[in-house]
Design a protein around this motif. Sequence first.
Motif, PDB file in Angstrom:
ATOM      1  N   VAL A  31      -5.876   0.753   0.166  1.00  0.00           N
ATOM      2  CA  VAL A  31      -6.793   0.029  -0.907  1.00  0.00           C
ATOM      3  C   VAL A  31      -5.782  -0.563  -1.587  1.00  0.00           C
ATOM      4  O   VAL A  31      -4.767   0.031  -1.624  1.00  0.00           O
ATOM      5  CB  VAL A  31      -7.296   0.837  -2.117  1.00  0.00           C
ATOM      6  CG1 VAL A  31      -8.086   0.315  -3.367  1.00  0.00           C
ATOM      7  CG2 VAL A  31      -7.956   2.373  -1.655  1.00  0.00           C
ATOM      8  N   PHE A  54      -7.733  -2.603   3.575  1.00  0.00           N
ATOM      9  CA  PHE A  54      -7.009  -2.938   5.043  1.00  0.00           C
ATOM     10  C   PHE A  54      -6.867  -1.721   5.562  1.00  0.00           C
ATOM     11  O   PHE A  54      -7.211  -0.320   5.012  1.00  0.00           O
ATOM     12  CB  PHE A  54      -5.847  -3.588   4.916  1.00  0.00           C
ATOM     13  CG  PHE A  54      -5.116  -3.395   4.435  1.00  0.00           C
ATOM     14  CD1 PHE A  54      -3.626  -2.594   4.791  1.00  0.00           C
ATOM     15  CD2 PHE A  54      -4.921  -3.450   2.734  1.00  0.00           C
ATOM     16  CE1 PHE A  54      -3.099  -2.116   3.838  1.00  0.00           C
ATOM     17  CE2 PHE A  54      -4.312  -3.083   2.161  1.00  0.00           C
ATOM     18  CZ  PHE A  54      -2.705  -2.219   2.377  1.00  0.00           C
ATOM     19  N   GLU A  80       5.770   0.015  -1.358  1.00  0.00           N
ATOM     20  CA  GLU A  80       4.637   0.540  -2.152  1.00  0.00           C
ATOM     21  C   GLU A  80       4.420   2.016  -2.275  1.00  0.00           C
ATOM     22  O   GLU A  80       4.303   2.917  -1.247  1.00  0.00           O
ATOM     23  CB  GLU A  80       3.770  -0.112  -1.405  1.00  0.00           C
ATOM     24  CG  GLU A  80       3.781  -1.706  -1.209  1.00  0.00           C
ATOM     25  CD  GLU A  80       2.595  -2.244  -1.315  1.00  0.00           C
ATOM     26  OE1 GLU A  80       1.385  -2.018  -0.711  1.00  0.00           O
ATOM     27  OE2 GLU A  80       2.853  -3.694  -1.119  1.00  0.00           O
ATOM     28  N   GLU A  82       2.266   5.484  -3.157  1.00  0.00           N
ATOM     29  CA  GLU A  82       1.067   5.536  -3.120  1.00  0.00           C
ATOM     30  C   GLU A  82      -0.138   7.161  -2.498  1.00  0.00           C
ATOM     31  O   GLU A  82       1.106   7.895  -2.259  1.00  0.00           O
ATOM     32  CB  GLU A  82       0.387   4.628  -1.903  1.00  0.00           C
ATOM     33  CG  GLU A  82       0.778   3.480  -1.830  1.00  0.00           C
ATOM     34  CD  GLU A  82      -0.272   2.599  -1.297  1.00  0.00           C
ATOM     35  OE1 GLU A  82      -1.164   2.534  -0.975  1.00  0.00           O
ATOM     36  OE2 GLU A  82      -0.009   0.892  -1.127  1.00  0.00           O
ATOM     37  N   ASP A 111       3.551   2.350   1.457  1.00  0.00           N
ATOM     38  CA  ASP A 111       2.902   1.107   2.143  1.00  0.00           C
ATOM     39  C   ASP A 111       3.745   0.460   2.531  1.00  0.00           C
ATOM     40  O   ASP A 111       3.889   0.250   1.648  1.00  0.00           O
ATOM     41  CB  ASP A 111       1.611   1.091   1.534  1.00  0.00           C
ATOM     42  CG  ASP A 111       0.714  -0.259   1.968  1.00  0.00           C
ATOM     43  OD1 ASP A 111       0.813  -0.307   3.221  1.00  0.00           O
ATOM     44  OD2 ASP A 111       0.317  -0.858   1.605  1.00  0.00           O
ATOM     45  N   LYS A 132       1.719  -5.008   7.699  1.00  0.00           N
ATOM     46  CA  LYS A 132       1.419  -3.599   7.060  1.00  0.00           C
ATOM     47  C   LYS A 132       0.919  -2.725   8.233  1.00  0.00           C
ATOM     48  O   LYS A 132       1.838  -1.587   8.100  1.00  0.00           O
ATOM     49  CB  LYS A 132      -0.388  -4.064   6.744  1.00  0.00           C
ATOM     50  CG  LYS A 132      -0.399  -4.507   4.734  1.00  0.00           C
ATOM     51  CD  LYS A 132       0.323  -3.836   3.956  1.00  0.00           C
ATOM     52  CE  LYS A 132       0.183  -4.008   3.163  1.00  0.00           C
ATOM     53  NZ  LYS A 132       0.514  -3.036   1.778  1.00  0.00           N
TER      54      LYS A 132
HETATM   55 MN    MN Z   1      -0.721  -0.788  -1.446  1.00  0.00          MN
END
Ligand code: MN
Length: 229
Positions: A31, A54, A80, A82, A111, A132
Amino acid sequence: MTDYVIKQPVQASLPIRGSDQQFPVRRVYCVGRNYAAHTIEMGGDPDREVPFFFQKNPDNLLTGGADFPYPVKSNDVHHEIEMVVALQAGGTDISLESALDCVWGYGVALDMTRRDLQGECKKAGRPWEIGKAFEKSAPASELVPASEIGHPTDGEIWLKVNGEKRQQGDLNHMIWKVAEMISYLSGLFELAPGDIILSGTPSGVGPVERGDVLEGHIDGVGDLHCKVV
Ligand code: MN
């Protein structure tokens, strides 16, 4: 048994706390912009934007506290932190009321993002994969079953870099709660057992360097430890 023409690829999986069993991973959904403070730091407006999805690849998962190799083709790799939501059931158009029944358990993940490449993609209106979904871009902790911890709705989520807290938020700040992300996602894709969702990062994202030690934590869910090499 199917006779494949090449060696069968390895099934991606996540370890489970206190168990020798593994959780097999089919898809990895992520997300984007699920915390208003992060949307603002990325130059967005949380009042006008809704979160979005994604994907990463299942074999991008990095487990067992393994080192995170600084990826190629980037000079600006960001962390990141999460929460992982791991599904034991799926379907399409899952109602909000039944969404949490799909959840097997929870975990902590990073992430990792090649921010420079993601920025070029954004500018050019291109997909985000190269920013990513690169090798080992999703370091993840052991999962813990919801049967043990329930469904966390609040509690601190933070990331320390070399002992210093860089990211901090609370699960109750998520714009899409867990049931909402499952319900919404199931309207776009057919969800299935083995799918996991990385549920968005709080504010404080920033670059990592080789040698950095990353420690992530979510209250009641677990801890993640990873070194950048
Ligand atoms: Mn993220």
